[in-house]
Design a protein around this motif. Structure first.
Motif, mmCIF file in Angstrom:
data_model
loop_
_atom_site.group_PDB
_atom_site.id
_atom_site.type_symbol
_atom_site.label_atom_id
_atom_site.label_comp_id
_atom_site.label_asym_id
_atom_site.label_seq_id
_atom_site.Cartn_x
_atom_site.Cartn_y
_atom_site.Cartn_z
ATOM 1 N N VAL A 495 0.853 -1.189 0.000
ATOM 2 C CA VAL A 495 0.000 0.000 0.000
ATOM 3 C C VAL A 495 0.891 1.242 0.000
ATOM 4 C CG1 VAL A 495 -1.809 1.264 1.231
ATOM 5 C CG2 VAL A 495 -1.796 -1.244 1.251
ATOM 6 N N PRO A 496 0.692 2.184 -0.936
ATOM 7 C CA PRO A 496 1.594 3.336 -1.063
ATOM 8 C C PRO A 496 1.372 4.403 0.002
ATOM 9 C CG PRO A 496 -0.147 3.491 -2.709
ATOM 10 C CD PRO A 496 -0.332 2.167 -2.014
ATOM 11 N N LEU A 497 1.600 4.014 1.264
ATOM 12 C CA LEU A 497 1.455 4.937 2.400
ATOM 13 C C LEU A 497 2.834 5.429 2.825
ATOM 14 C CD1 LEU A 497 -1.110 3.445 4.972
ATOM 15 C CD2 LEU A 497 -1.081 5.773 4.086
ATOM 16 N N PRO A 498 3.043 6.741 2.946
ATOM 17 C CA PRO A 498 4.314 7.233 3.490
ATOM 18 C C PRO A 498 4.525 6.703 4.905
ATOM 19 C CG PRO A 498 3.035 9.032 2.527
ATOM 20 C CD PRO A 498 2.139 7.834 2.576
ATOM 21 N N ARG A 499 5.786 6.567 5.296
ATOM 22 C CA ARG A 499 6.106 6.012 6.618
ATOM 23 C C ARG A 499 5.446 6.810 7.741
ATOM 24 N NH1 ARG A 499 7.310 1.295 8.315
ATOM 25 N NH2 ARG A 499 8.486 1.103 6.371
ATOM 26 N N THR A 523 -5.875 13.755 5.736
ATOM 27 C CA THR A 523 -5.689 14.211 7.120
ATOM 28 C C THR A 523 -4.427 13.597 7.746
ATOM 29 O OG1 THR A 523 -7.046 12.398 8.021
ATOM 30 C CG2 THR A 523 -8.179 14.457 7.421
ATOM 31 N N LEU A 524 -3.834 12.615 7.083
ATOM 32 C CA LEU A 524 -2.626 11.974 7.605
ATOM 33 C C LEU A 524 -1.377 12.680 7.095
ATOM 34 C CD1 LEU A 524 -3.663 8.231 7.145
ATOM 35 C CD2 LEU A 524 -3.534 9.516 9.297
ATOM 36 N N PRO A 525 -0.277 12.671 7.863
ATOM 37 C CA PRO A 525 0.938 13.389 7.460
ATOM 38 C C PRO A 525 1.543 12.830 6.168
ATOM 39 C CG PRO A 525 1.356 12.017 9.389
ATOM 40 C CD PRO A 525 -0.119 12.027 9.177
ATOM 41 N N GLY A 526 1.991 13.725 5.284
ATOM 42 C CA GLY A 526 2.689 13.329 4.066
ATOM 43 C C GLY A 526 1.792 12.918 2.922
#
Length: 559
Positions: A495-499, A523-526
């Motif tokens: 899943v392409p989620l930033p760390r 709403t999540l960082p990055g």
């Protein structure tokens, strides 16, 4: 020290084995390639000695000279680099010839060289420019550049502008010939941290610059030889220190064993020094009379240089590789070279765009070094061959949403996905690696990237190339992987989620993931609008839906 002739020869002979593979060239191409490199080295050599200009670093020059020697030998030319002497304008004779130093490859070679010798001393190998100083009746009468070891340029006027160089002497030094190094003065230079800084070329530039009249405050002098001076090293060092050459006494250490040489070499490599160094010198206190000194025949002095931080390597081939996310990266296959204790055979160039910018093809010569964690990296291209053929770039049919399921066309990205799932950032399945995943996939005909969850211990034990112990260990790690937190399985899916977003995420089920829209993801960082769009597309893709269903069947938490 003067780098172009005698001090290189032993290193060239010792290092040629690392370039043992001869190019697959016709005689005509070999002649062209050798002539081109000879001409380029000659131009650099000329600029260095006539103008003090350094188009390439000393290390690059030396390594290309080594490569030229190897090419010559490959194609029946027995010339050596001494065929390319510096273009010395001056013809001022040295009262005592400069011998140069032989190079020792390692501690074993140091031990062989020390065997049978007595009254040995170690000094740092200072990276500067060699000079002869002649004192007559207590006055500095001459300063002569090393040149070809027998004659050089008259640097007397420039030398008298160096405040750190004593202009008068007395006693035994009133009428003396000294050999030493004009160096770039540094405050607390730590070689291990700051490297060579191209100090030798900077010194040469200052000494050769025309019309400069200001004192050369940046320069210092280290005396490493006093031909026909006092027989006892202790007396020699004291007299030199009293005359203003104090560095020689401070940095000359008696040694009896190779271990002591190695210890001083490490000490000077890691400690603050007032100059740049590139190794250690070992010398006997007893020396032949000065009139017998001959260039290239200084048997009483040797050098053990520091391990280079980079190596010259030849590109053998260019390959393209599809990664876990479908991006194409470029891999350079190298004629093997040794860096530190690693045998390096390939290096990741990076993206296709970077490969294009660097303009790399098989046959090119590149500098490679070790980055963090000992990973080889390509620093720069230093020489390009004549017949430069580049492979065609593969079509970009792979994306972050391809190859979750196996097919022949998908094999490379599929294996990369398996390897990514088992990585420390995801499920942390130790002891597999890309080769191991490929073995498992081929032996058990994986259909999707989580097919390994269905393997039993007896099946693992029957995997070709797997010992019973390895199968047992892998079974245990697969079992532990099932219990990993939901967030790690999200990473295993790709899943392409930033760390930062993954760490801030409080969702614990895939249903919560599917319930989020683009605004919610932002709403999540990055995560910006484009990342949010890609996330929604990824999570709702049919292949992902299918894989999530299989994870649920395997009993993985959150699915």
């Amino acid at each position: 020290m003067w780098k172009r002739i005698f001090i290189l020869i032993s290193a060239l002979l010792g290092n040629v084995c690392s370039f043992a593979s001869c190019p697959n060239w016709s005689p005509a191409q070999a002649k062209q390639e050798i002539t081109r490199l000879e001409q380029q080295l000659s131009q650099w050599n000329d600029a260095y000695w006539r103008q003090g200009a350094s188009a390439v670093s000393d290390e690059v020059y030396d390594r290309l000279m080594t490569r030229l020697t190897q090419w010559r030998r490959c194609f029946g030319d027995v010339q050596t680099p001494s065929d390319m002497p510096p273009p010395v304008n001056g013809d001022t004779r040295h009262p005592v010839a400069h011998t140069g130093v032989s190079k020792l490859a390692d501690k074993t070679a140091v031990a062989r060289w020390m065997s049978g010798k007595q009254d040995l001393w170690a000094q740092p190998k200072i990276d500067g420019v060699a000079v002869t100083l002649v004192y007559r009746d207590g006055q500095l009468a001459q300063a002569i550049s090393r040149g070809n070891g027998l004659a050089g340029e008259d640097w007397t006027a420039k030398a008298r502008q160096i405040p750190a160089l004593p202009h008068t002497t007395q006693g035994a030094l009133a009428n003396s010939v000294l050999q030493g190094e004009i160096f770039l003065r540094r405050e607390g230079h730590i070689q291990k941290q700051r490297g060579g800084m191209n100090a030798r070329a900077k010194v040469a530039g200052l000494m050769m610059r025309q019309g400069a009249t200001a004192p050369l405050d940046e320069l210092g002098v280290f005396i490493w030889a006093w031909p026909d001076g006092p027989a006892k090293m202790g007396e020699r060092l004291t007299l030199l220190a009293n005359a203003g050459f104090s560095l020689t006494q401070r940095f000359s250490k008696p040694v009896n064993l190779p271990q002591e040489v190695a210890a001083w070499r490490e000490e000077w490599f890691t400690s603050p020094l007032p100059f740049v160094t590139d190794g250690i010198i070992i010398r006997t206190a007893k020396e032949p009379v000065g009139r017998s000194w001959v260039p290239g025949q200084g048997s009483w002095v040797a050098a053990w240089k520091y391990q280079p931080v980079s190596q010259l390597a030849e590109i053998k081939a260019i390959h393209f590789r599809t990664g876990r996310t479908g991006k194409t990266s470029v891999i350079a296959e190298l004629v093997p070279v040794k860096l530190d204790d690693k045998q390096v055979q390939r290096v990741n160039i990076g993206s296709v765009n970077r490969w294009r910018r660097l303009d790399i093809a098989a046959g090119d010569q590149v500098l490679v070094s070790l980055a963090g964690q000992g990973i080889p990296r390509l620093d720069k291209v230093v020489w390009r061959g004549l017949n430069r053929q580049k492979p065609p770039i593969p079509s970009s049919r792979y994306t972050p949403l391809t190859c979750f399921y196996y097919s022949t066309a998908c094999e490379e990205q599929f294996i990369a996905r398996l390897n990514g799932a088992g990585s420390p950032q995801a499920l942390d399945i130790k002891g597999t690696g890309e080769a191991g995943w490929k073995q498992l996939s081929q032996a058990h005909h994986f259909s999707h990237i989580f097919s390994w969850l269905s393997l039993t211990l007896p099946q693992l034990q029957k995997t070709p190339g797997f010992s019973a112990k390895r199968a047992q260990q892998l079974w245990h790690r697969f079992t532990l992987a099932r219990r990993q937190p939901f967030q790690r399985w999200v990473s295993a899916l790709g899943v392409p989620l930033p760390r930062a977003a993954l760490q801030a995420l409080r969702d614990s089920t895939w249903l919560q993931f599917k319930a989020r829209n683009e605004r919610s993801w932002q709403t999540l960082p990055g995560i910006g609008p484009e990342n949010a769009r890609r996330l929604v597309e990824f999570i709702h893709h049919p292949d992902i839906d299918s894989l999530v269903g299989k994870l649920g069947e395997f009993g993985v938490n959150g699915f």
